[in-house]
Design a protein around this motif. Structure first.
Motif, short mmCIF file in Angstrom:
data_model
loop_
_atom_site.label_atom_id
_atom_site.label_comp_id
_atom_site.label_asym_id
_atom_site.label_seq_id
_atom_site.Cartn_x
_atom_site.Cartn_y
_atom_site.Cartn_z
N LEU A 104 0.84 -1.20 0.00
CA LEU A 104 0.00 0.00 0.00
C LEU A 104 0.87 1.25 0.00
CD1 LEU A 104 -2.80 -1.12 2.49
CD2 LEU A 104 -3.10 -0.69 0.06
N LYS A 105 1.93 1.21 0.82
CA LYS A 105 2.85 2.36 0.85
C LYS A 105 3.56 2.52 -0.49
CE LYS A 105 4.89 4.36 4.09
NZ LYS A 105 5.19 5.04 5.33
N PHE A 106 3.94 1.39 -1.08
CA PHE A 106 4.64 1.44 -2.35
C PHE A 106 3.75 2.04 -3.43
CE2 PHE A 106 6.59 -0.01 -6.25
CZ PHE A 106 7.95 0.09 -5.98
N ALA A 107 2.48 1.61 -3.47
CA ALA A 107 1.55 2.13 -4.47
C ALA A 107 1.37 3.63 -4.29
CB ALA A 107 0.21 1.41 -4.37
N ALA A 108 1.19 4.07 -3.04
CA ALA A 108 1.02 5.50 -2.78
C ALA A 108 2.27 6.27 -3.21
CB ALA A 108 0.73 5.73 -1.29
N HIS A 109 3.44 5.70 -2.93
CA HIS A 109 4.71 6.33 -3.29
C HIS A 109 4.84 6.46 -4.81
CE1 HIS A 109 9.12 6.50 -3.96
NE2 HIS A 109 9.12 7.20 -2.84
N GLU A 110 4.54 5.39 -5.52
CA GLU A 110 4.64 5.42 -6.99
C GLU A 110 3.65 6.43 -7.57
OE1 GLU A 110 6.65 3.26 -9.43
OE2 GLU A 110 7.72 3.82 -7.62
N LEU A 111 2.42 6.41 -7.04
CA LEU A 111 1.39 7.31 -7.56
C LEU A 111 1.73 8.78 -7.29
CD1 LEU A 111 -1.68 5.11 -6.64
CD2 LEU A 111 -1.03 5.78 -8.97
N LYS A 183 13.57 3.94 1.69
CA LYS A 183 13.16 5.17 1.01
C LYS A 183 11.63 5.26 0.94
CE LYS A 183 13.39 5.60 -3.50
NZ LYS A 183 14.04 5.41 -4.80
N VAL A 184 10.99 4.11 0.75
CA VAL A 184 9.53 4.07 0.67
C VAL A 184 8.90 3.84 2.04
CG1 VAL A 184 7.55 2.85 -0.34
CG2 VAL A 184 9.65 3.17 -1.69
N MET A 185 9.47 2.92 2.81
CA MET A 185 8.81 2.51 4.05
C MET A 185 8.95 3.54 5.17
SD MET A 185 7.55 -0.02 2.77
CE MET A 185 6.54 -0.48 4.17
N GLN A 186 10.13 4.15 5.27
CA GLN A 186 10.39 5.13 6.34
C GLN A 186 9.89 4.64 7.69
OE1 GLN A 186 8.96 8.89 4.83
NE2 GLN A 186 10.42 8.83 3.16
N PHE A 187 10.30 3.41 8.01
CA PHE A 187 9.85 2.77 9.23
C PHE A 187 11.09 2.36 10.02
CE2 PHE A 187 8.81 -0.95 11.75
CZ PHE A 187 7.52 -0.74 12.19
N ASP A 188 11.52 3.17 10.92
CA ASP A 188 12.62 2.82 11.82
C ASP A 188 13.92 2.54 11.03
OD1 ASP A 188 13.85 2.38 14.24
OD2 ASP A 188 12.44 0.86 14.93
N ASP A 189 14.96 2.20 11.74
CA ASP A 189 16.26 1.89 11.13
C ASP A 189 16.15 0.57 10.35
OD1 ASP A 189 18.88 0.78 10.79
OD2 ASP A 189 19.65 2.15 12.30
N PRO A 190 16.49 0.58 9.05
CA PRO A 190 16.30 -0.65 8.27
C PRO A 190 17.25 -1.78 8.64
CG PRO A 190 17.38 1.04 6.94
CD PRO A 190 16.98 1.69 8.23
N GLU A 191 18.37 -1.49 9.28
CA GLU A 191 19.31 -2.55 9.64
C GLU A 191 19.14 -3.00 11.09
OE1 GLU A 191 21.02 -4.11 7.47
OE2 GLU A 191 21.41 -2.74 5.81
N ASN A 192 18.73 -2.10 11.95
CA ASN A 192 18.56 -2.47 13.37
C ASN A 192 17.36 -1.75 13.97
OD1 ASN A 192 18.94 -3.51 15.91
ND2 ASN A 192 20.69 -2.21 16.43
#
Lengths: 317, 202
Positions: A104-111, A183-192
């Protein structure tokens, strides 16, 4: 104080009892099938927290990984449909499935950012059910984890705990789709990432530091190449165990299926019993806040988590 | 893999250009650091690791790339995309390569996974929502292993995790005709992100 905002922001109303939040709920396909307990525990938890969920009428599948794996426009079309249906409710979208959240986030981002995609989708007005394509990119899509952490607040949850999970060691498993691509998810640190850990600590449990919290479980390869998934599952379970975890806590139905339902395959492959219960974060938090074992569907897992949980928690049937 | 590559053969460049255009990714920027391969959770099962796939694309070796099992074993976890220092969205390149392989009819390297992905998409198109028990059964029949995971299915059923009937949604008939239009739009351009990721370098 009551603050009313536009449909793409969260409407926060402070009431006598605390905080009132309302969302357009997107459950996703798994929650009425293999992840039925994720749906049950989400509802139980949101009830306890007075978070109102209004299910998006006639939502369709997000496409998960397979749709974008072999199709170009189709996955975006699925997302555009769901965003358009949600737009009518004039509330941000809330989902608990990591794959649904991601798509859903990806679709919103692309749109929002890709004019070529926007132009193609605009050629399908019947898909958008009266909604304008320009609207869709701004619809706010939230995961329950960030709602609890960022809006509800760790302290408020701490204050509501009835049965502390003190003494329980938990490995919080974020998997792929909550955090990547950042870049799309912007949900916390992606590695930790730490967000789930903070919430699980708020209900009294101890979280372990481990190496596999964002490592892939093999995802939908379970359908075709379950022996590869078994290999991944063995590595994930072994690391959690080596760090002293008694349960693994997840936020994705597919992660759950692979770690729980395919654990027997990992056992066979490794020639050892892993015996690691896999639970959803919604189950642990709802239990701590007073929900019953039945309400959160704790009896629905392949690897029974009740023995290890009842040792720390006076859970009721 | 081809033994000798004539880098002056301009036909090779066509493949490089096509992958770059259709994926919207600048694969020519890859300097072979190998970060994608070292972080790839599925590399152990791939015949060609992701960094080498990027190199083969740069060299224009179409068949080596499209016939590899790599593109199907990729679990789309996005670790490579997240870590690439050159901001190549490698996982998205894999999407493009799978679609090009399907167009070329190159599915022998990983028939089961190709079938699983196709059945999943077919289930969404027909029902709107995935009906898990039907998907599993249809897939197993297509792969000639109808009883695989039968015991697992029974255990799930006993736990109330296998619904007997699909969920019904409104407007399904209309949706199916929309999906036909989507297919036509996909065919017309044959491209996804023509101006992909306008924000990437902003």
């Amino acid at each position: 104080m009551s603050t009313h905002m536009k449909h793409n922001t969260v409407e926060v109303t402070n009431t006598m009892s605390g905080i009132n939040l309302k969302f357009a709920y997107y459950p996703g396909c798994s929650l009425s099938g293999t992840a039925v307990e994720y749906g049950m525990s989400t509802k139980a938890l949101c009830n306890l927290l007075e978070i109102e969920l209004e299910e998006i009428p006639d939502w369709i599948c997000c496409g998960a990984t397979p749709a974008h794996a072999i199709r170009t426009l189709f996955p975006i079309a699925l997302g555009a449909r769901n965003l358009a249906l949600a737009a009518k409710l004039k509330m941000p979208i809330l989902t608990v499935c990591a794959a649904c959240f991601n798509r859903l986030k990806f679709a919103a981002h692309e749109l929002k950012h890709n004019s070529a995609v926007r132009e193609k989708i605009s050629q399908l007005p019947e898909l958008l059910d009266g909604c304008k394509v320009e609207q869709l990119g701004d619809i706010n899509v939230l995961h329950l984890l960030s709602v609890l952490h960022d809006i509800y607040g760790v302290e408020r949850i701490k204050g509501m705990v009835k049965h502390s999970l003190s003494g329980l060691k938990v490995a919080c498993y974020y998997g792929c789709l909550l955090v990547r691509p950042p870049k799309v998810m912007q949900f916390d640190d992606p590695e930790n990432p730490q967000l789930m850990d903070r919430l699980i600590e708020a209900i009294g449990a101890e979280t372990v530091d481990w190496a596999y919290k964002v490592e892939c479980c093999g995802a939908s390869l379970a359908l075709s190449r379950s022996e590869l998934v078994a290999e991944r599952v063995h590595l994930i379970l072994s690391d959690a165990k080596a760090r002293g975890a008694q349960v693994i806590c997840v936020a994705c139905p597919l992660c759950h299926v692979n770690l729980d339902v395919y654990q027997v395959d990992a056992d066979a492959k490794a020639g050892q019993k892993h015996d690691m219960p896999i639970v959803y974060f919604t189950q642990l938090i709802a239990l701590a806040l007073g929900a019953s074992v039945g309400e959160v569907g704790l009896n629905k897992h392949m690897i029974n988590p009740i023995p290890v949980l009842s040792a720390v928690l006076k859970v009721t049937g | 893999m081809s033994d000798v590559v004539k880098l002056t053969d301009m036909r090779l460049k066509e493949f490089t250009a096509e992958v770059e255009r259709r994926s919207g990714q600048r694969i020519s920027q890859c300097y072979q650091c190998g970060k994608c391969s070292s972080g790839c959770p599925m590399a152990f099962a791939m015949d060609i690791d992701p960094a080498r796939i990027m190199r083969l694309i740069q060299l224009g070796l179409r068949d080596d790339v499209l016939k590899s099992n790599t593109i199907w074993i990729c679990a789309a976890c996005q670790t490579c995309t997240t870590r690439c220092p050159q901001e190549v969205e490698i996982a998205h390149v894999m999407d493009t390569l799978r679609i090009m392989a399907l167009e070329a009819g190159y599915t022998d390297s990983e028939r089961e996974t190709v079938e699983a992905l196709s059945q999943f998409v077919e289930n969404i198109e027909r029902r709107g929502r995935v009906f898990e028990p039907e998907l599993a059964l249809r897939l197993n029949i297509a792969l000639g292993r109808p009883f695989k995971d039968f015991g697992r299915g029974l255990q799930l059923f006993a736990r109330g995790k296998l619904p007997m009937l699909p969920e019904k949604i409104k407007g399904l008939k209309e949706l199916r005709s929309i999906w036909e239009k989507v297919k036509k739009l996909e065919r017309v351009e044959g491209e996804r992100h023509v101006n992909a990721h306008e924000t990437q370098h902003s």
